[in-house]
Design a protein around this motif. Structure first.
Motif, PDB file in Angstrom:
ATOM      1  N   TYR A  89      31.786  26.684  21.305  1.00  0.00           N
ATOM      2  CA  TYR A  89      33.120  27.279  20.417  1.00  0.00           C
ATOM      3  C   TYR A  89      32.532  28.277  20.506  1.00  0.00           C
ATOM      4  O   TYR A  89      31.428  29.118  20.096  1.00  0.00           O
ATOM      5  N   ASN A  90      34.259  28.970  20.787  1.00  0.00           N
ATOM      6  CA  ASN A  90      34.025  30.592  20.884  1.00  0.00           C
ATOM      7  C   ASN A  90      33.939  30.496  19.427  1.00  0.00           C
ATOM      8  O   ASN A  90      34.142  30.072  18.529  1.00  0.00           O
ATOM      9  N   MET A  91      32.567  31.787  19.044  1.00  0.00           N
ATOM     10  CA  MET A  91      33.519  32.263  17.698  1.00  0.00           C
ATOM     11  C   MET A  91      33.890  33.026  16.984  1.00  0.00           C
ATOM     12  O   MET A  91      33.790  33.766  17.961  1.00  0.00           O
ATOM     13  N   ASN A  92      34.708  33.284  15.581  1.00  0.00           N
ATOM     14  CA  ASN A  92      35.882  34.021  15.339  1.00  0.00           C
ATOM     15  C   ASN A  92      34.327  35.454  14.989  1.00  0.00           C
ATOM     16  O   ASN A  92      33.936  35.338  14.905  1.00  0.00           O
ATOM     17  N   ALA A  93      35.054  36.772  14.537  1.00  0.00           N
ATOM     18  CA  ALA A  93      34.594  38.000  13.760  1.00  0.00           C
ATOM     19  C   ALA A  93      33.248  37.107  12.735  1.00  0.00           C
ATOM     20  O   ALA A  93      32.500  37.709  12.092  1.00  0.00           O
ATOM     21  N   ASN A  94      34.314  36.685  11.750  1.00  0.00           N
ATOM     22  CA  ASN A  94      34.092  35.410  10.681  1.00  0.00           C
ATOM     23  C   ASN A  94      32.765  34.458  10.803  1.00  0.00           C
ATOM     24  O   ASN A  94      32.407  33.776  10.083  1.00  0.00           O
ATOM     25  N   GLY A  95      32.680  34.033  11.686  1.00  0.00           N
ATOM     26  CA  GLY A  95      32.236  32.933  12.333  1.00  0.00           C
ATOM     27  C   GLY A  95      32.626  31.650  11.422  1.00  0.00           C
ATOM     28  O   GLY A  95      31.776  30.842  12.089  1.00  0.00           O
ATOM     29  N   THR A  96      33.926  32.214  11.411  1.00  0.00           N
ATOM     30  CA  THR A  96      34.455  30.806  11.915  1.00  0.00           C
ATOM     31  C   THR A  96      34.596  30.049  13.471  1.00  0.00           C
ATOM     32  O   THR A  96      35.214  30.873  14.369  1.00  0.00           O
ATOM     33  N   PRO A  97      34.887  28.740  13.387  1.00  0.00           N
ATOM     34  CA  PRO A  97      35.798  28.565  15.215  1.00  0.00           C
ATOM     35  C   PRO A  97      36.642  29.242  15.886  1.00  0.00           C
ATOM     36  O   PRO A  97      37.471  29.375  15.200  1.00  0.00           O
ATOM     37  N   ASN A  98      36.123  29.529  16.836  1.00  0.00           N
ATOM     38  CA  ASN A  98      38.367  30.141  17.344  1.00  0.00           C
ATOM     39  C   ASN A  98      38.410  29.132  18.590  1.00  0.00           C
ATOM     40  O   ASN A  98      38.081  28.756  19.451  1.00  0.00           O
ATOM     41  N   SER A 102      38.128  28.259  22.808  1.00  0.00           N
ATOM     42  CA  SER A 102      37.921  27.412  23.130  1.00  0.00           C
ATOM     43  C   SER A 102      38.148  26.267  23.769  1.00  0.00           C
ATOM     44  O   SER A 102      37.481  25.687  24.514  1.00  0.00           O
ATOM     45  N   TRP A 103      39.405  26.270  23.926  1.00  0.00           N
ATOM     46  CA  TRP A 103      39.280  24.896  24.495  1.00  0.00           C
ATOM     47  C   TRP A 103      41.306  25.427  25.171  1.00  0.00           C
ATOM     48  O   TRP A 103      41.675  26.202  25.297  1.00  0.00           O
ATOM     49  N   ASN A 104      40.859  24.300  26.458  1.00  0.00           N
ATOM     50  CA  ASN A 104      42.516  24.917  27.191  1.00  0.00           C
ATOM     51  C   ASN A 104      43.582  23.616  27.416  1.00  0.00           C
ATOM     52  O   ASN A 104      44.681  24.710  27.732  1.00  0.00           O
ATOM     53  N   ASN A 105      43.817  23.189  26.303  1.00  0.00           N
ATOM     54  CA  ASN A 105      44.661  22.826  25.544  1.00  0.00           C
ATOM     55  C   ASN A 105      45.975  24.328  25.310  1.00  0.00           C
ATOM     56  O   ASN A 105      46.064  25.016  24.939  1.00  0.00           O
ATOM     57  N   SER A 106      47.140  23.724  26.026  1.00  0.00           N
ATOM     58  CA  SER A 106      48.492  24.690  25.046  1.00  0.00           C
ATOM     59  C   SER A 106      48.370  24.155  23.759  1.00  0.00           C
ATOM     60  O   SER A 106      48.202  23.048  23.315  1.00  0.00           O
ATOM     61  N   TRP A 107      49.370  24.776  23.006  1.00  0.00           N
ATOM     62  CA  TRP A 107      49.519  24.564  21.971  1.00  0.00           C
ATOM     63  C   TRP A 107      50.918  24.366  21.212  1.00  0.00           C
ATOM     64  O   TRP A 107      51.602  25.638  22.097  1.00  0.00           O
ATOM     65  N   ALA A 116      49.613  22.849  16.778  1.00  0.00           N
ATOM     66  CA  ALA A 116      48.704  21.875  16.817  1.00  0.00           C
ATOM     67  C   ALA A 116      48.504  21.952  18.996  1.00  0.00           C
ATOM     68  O   ALA A 116      49.520  22.195  19.411  1.00  0.00           O
ATOM     69  N   PRO A 117      47.418  21.013  19.002  1.00  0.00           N
ATOM     70  CA  PRO A 117      46.880  21.168  20.656  1.00  0.00           C
ATOM     71  C   PRO A 117      48.234  20.331  21.064  1.00  0.00           C
ATOM     72  O   PRO A 117      48.418  19.293  20.215  1.00  0.00           O
ATOM     73  N   LYS A 137      36.968  25.041  27.266  1.00  0.00           N
ATOM     74  CA  LYS A 137      36.751  26.073  28.298  1.00  0.00           C
ATOM     75  C   LYS A 137      34.990  26.125  28.589  1.00  0.00           C
ATOM     76  O   LYS A 137      35.124  25.978  30.063  1.00  0.00           O
ATOM     77  N   ASN A 138      34.242  25.744  28.147  1.00  0.00           N
ATOM     78  CA  ASN A 138      32.617  25.760  28.598  1.00  0.00           C
ATOM     79  C   ASN A 138      31.626  24.815  27.811  1.00  0.00           C
ATOM     80  O   ASN A 138      32.575  24.006  26.926  1.00  0.00           O
ATOM     81  N   TYR A 139      30.874  24.624  28.422  1.00  0.00           N
ATOM     82  CA  TYR A 139      30.187  23.767  28.336  1.00  0.00           C
ATOM     83  C   TYR A 139      28.379  23.556  28.357  1.00  0.00           C
ATOM     84  O   TYR A 139      28.302  25.197  29.014  1.00  0.00           O
ATOM     85  N   ALA A 140      27.331  23.261  27.002  1.00  0.00           N
ATOM     86  CA  ALA A 140      25.804  23.726  27.496  1.00  0.00           C
ATOM     87  C   ALA A 140      25.588  22.769  28.263  1.00  0.00           C
ATOM     88  O   ALA A 140      25.066  21.466  27.903  1.00  0.00           O
ATOM     89  N   LEU A 141      24.561  23.259  29.473  1.00  0.00           N
ATOM     90  CA  LEU A 141      24.160  21.864  29.829  1.00  0.00           C
ATOM     91  C   LEU A 141      22.654  21.553  29.241  1.00  0.00           C
ATOM     92  O   LEU A 141      21.749  22.128  29.018  1.00  0.00           O
ATOM     93  N   LEU A 142      22.785  20.160  28.721  1.00  0.00           N
ATOM     94  CA  LEU A 142      21.349  19.326  28.477  1.00  0.00           C
ATOM     95  C   LEU A 142      20.866  18.335  29.327  1.00  0.00           C
ATOM     96  O   LEU A 142      21.359  17.863  29.268  1.00  0.00           O
TER      97      LEU A 142
END
Length: 503
Positions: A89-98, A102-107, A116-117, A137-142
């Motif tokens: 997730y990309n985060m907003n300045a207040n700590g909530t998810p953006n 974070s998503w490539n879906n159209s809205w 809605a996506p 949009k972004n993934y972390a490798l585990l």
């Protein structure tokens, strides 16, 4: 030559000392108690029961234990089958998810200020219901290797304790049972000691009786021998017939047979006493009470005290106590069990601060409770069985007390009867001796025949024999009374202590 003379004198002296050996009743008792193997086994049983009681007491104390284990595993543990990608997730300045960044879906706007996506087909979807339609949009490798754990060599060790807090009373009753078991073993030891003392006393007085019977048989044989000699002289003088001599000879032969039987009985009885005392069977001695002069008086005590003295009653009381404790144990099975436990656990590898192949540990402490609920009446049935066993033990104790009261009464009457018989035989002996003296004088003066004299001698023999039997009967009836009163072993212990104090 002088050396041979000294050896002969020494041997003769040792034989004389051996022949003069005198044994007291107390000596025989002490030797028998020290020699008897059955009594030694009972004494070991007392020691074993004491150790079991000490072992039962330890159940009140905490139980400490240590454990260790090593395991060699073939493979490591892996939580992933392959590398994994975690959406970020990309985060907003207040700590909530953006979500938009974070998503490539159209809205698509579905309401005022509400978007809605849309999925790849352009359809609106709910991310909570269909999260698989989200295009990140972004993934972390585990990587898979990051989730592997080395468990090929596993070491585990622990040390801890368990302290009973409440067990329904079963530990206390188990300790009581062990204590009653020790008391039971001590009562069995006293019972065995009483039986052995009774057996030794009976053998002792049997030897005393036969020693007196042998002396009496010799005296009787000597009396007839003198009559035989006198009749022979009278035949030579022509004042007696051969028929009278034959009668005397028959009596003399009977006296010899009687003396032989008495001597054989004495030897066998002495061997039996020797075996009880643990001395050589062919050892010859003189008993201190062979003259029957010592008086034997058993002190009477109250019935209740006598019953409490009896080792049989002591055993039954302990058995009743054991049955009562067993009943309480059956009751404790209905109650909860609570214990306190504490442990310190060390492992390698450990996960206390990340996963590391090194030793790490922690302690834990807690309380464990077990509450029995239902087991198809098992505890009820065992409790009823324990109650019945307790009742049986109580009834057996009461029945034995009743029988022992009767035994004490019977023994008291037999003692009184034996004393009367002794007094009566004393008078009979006096009359028989007087009759024998008159008969002997009459035979010497020729006014009484040899037949009358032999009759007087036979009557004298019978009176003396009955007198010996009466004296021995007094000893034995007092002995049996002491046993029925439960004072036989205690009187022996008191006598031994007094003898030791005098020494």
């Amino acid at each position: 030559m002088n050396k041979n003379l000294l050896v002969i004198i020494a041997v003769a002296g040792s034989v004389q000392i051996q022949a003069q050996k005198v044994l007291q009743l107390e000596d025989c008792r002490q030797m028998a108690l020290a020699h008897n193997k059955s009594l030694q086994m009972v004494q070991e049983s007392v020691k074993a029961a004491k150790q079991l009681k000490e072992a039962a007491f330890t159940q009140f104390l905490p139980n400490f234990s240590a454990n260790g284990a090593y395991t060699r595993n073939e493979k490591n543990l892996s939580l992933l089958s392959e590398d994994a990608n975690l959406p970020v997730y990309n985060m907003n300045a207040n700590g909530t998810p953006n979500y938009a960044n974070s998503w490539n879906n159209s809205w698509k706007q579905v309401a005022a200020n509400t978007y809605a996506p849309m999925d790849a087909a352009g359809n609106v979807f709910d991310p909570k219901v269909n999260p698989e339609k989200i295009q990140w949009k972004n993934y972390a490798l585990l990587p898979k290797s990051a989730m592997e754990f080395d468990v090929q060599n596993v070491f585990v060790g622990s040390i801890g304790f368990v302290q009973p807090i409440f067990m329904g009373g079963k530990i206390k009753e188990l300790y009581n049972i062990a204590k009653y078991g020790e008391n039971l073993a001590q009562a069995q030891q006293e019972s065995k000691m009483t039986e052995l003392l009774l057996e030794v006393d009976e053998a002792y007085w049997r030897v005393v009786s036969l020693e007196n019977k042998v002396k009496l048989a010799k005296e009787y044989r000597n009396l007839i021998a003198r009559v035989d000699s006198n009749v022979t002289d009278m035949i030579n003088e022509g004042v007696a017939t051969k028929a009278e001599a034959l009668k005397v000879r028959v009596k003399l032969n009977e006296a010899d047979i009687t003396m032989t039987k008495a001597e054989d009985g004495l030897n066998l009885s002495r061997m039996a006493l020797n075996q009880l005392c643990g001395i050589a069977l062919d050892d010859v001695y003189t008993l201190a009470d062979q003259d029957l002069a010592a008086e034997t008086i058993t002190r009477l005590i109250p019935i209740d005290q006598a019953l409490n003295n009896r080792p049989e009653i002591k055993q039954l009381i302990q058995l009743e106590n054991i049955a009562k404790s067993n009943e309480k144990i059956m009751v404790s099975r209905f109650l909860p069990n609570i214990v306190l436990s504490g442990n310190y656990l060390v492992t390698n590898p450990n996960s206390f601060d990340g996963y590391k192949n090194q030793f790490g540990g922690m302690y834990s402490i807690g309380v464990v409770a077990n509450i029995p609920l239902f087991h198809f009446g098992d505890k009820v049935h065992t409790l009823n069985a324990a109650k019945s066993q307790h009742k049986i033990a109580t009834l057996q104790l009461e029945e034995t007390k009743e029988k022992m009261q009767l035994q004490i009464k019977q023994s008291s009457y037999k003692v009184a009867e034996s004393l009367k018989k002794k007094t009566s035989t004393e008078h009979n002996v006096e009359q028989a001796e007087e009759n024998l003296r008159y008969a002997t004088e009459g035979f010497t003066e020729g006014v009484i025949t040899s037949t009358d004299l032999l009759g007087a001698q036979t009557a004298w023999l019978s009176a003396k024999s009955e007198y010996i039997d009466a004296n021995i009967d007094v000893k034995l009836t007092n002995l049996y009374l002491a046993k029925s009163l439960g004072t036989l072993a205690s009187d022996y212990k008191t006598g031994s202590q007094n003898s030791a104090n005098k020494k």
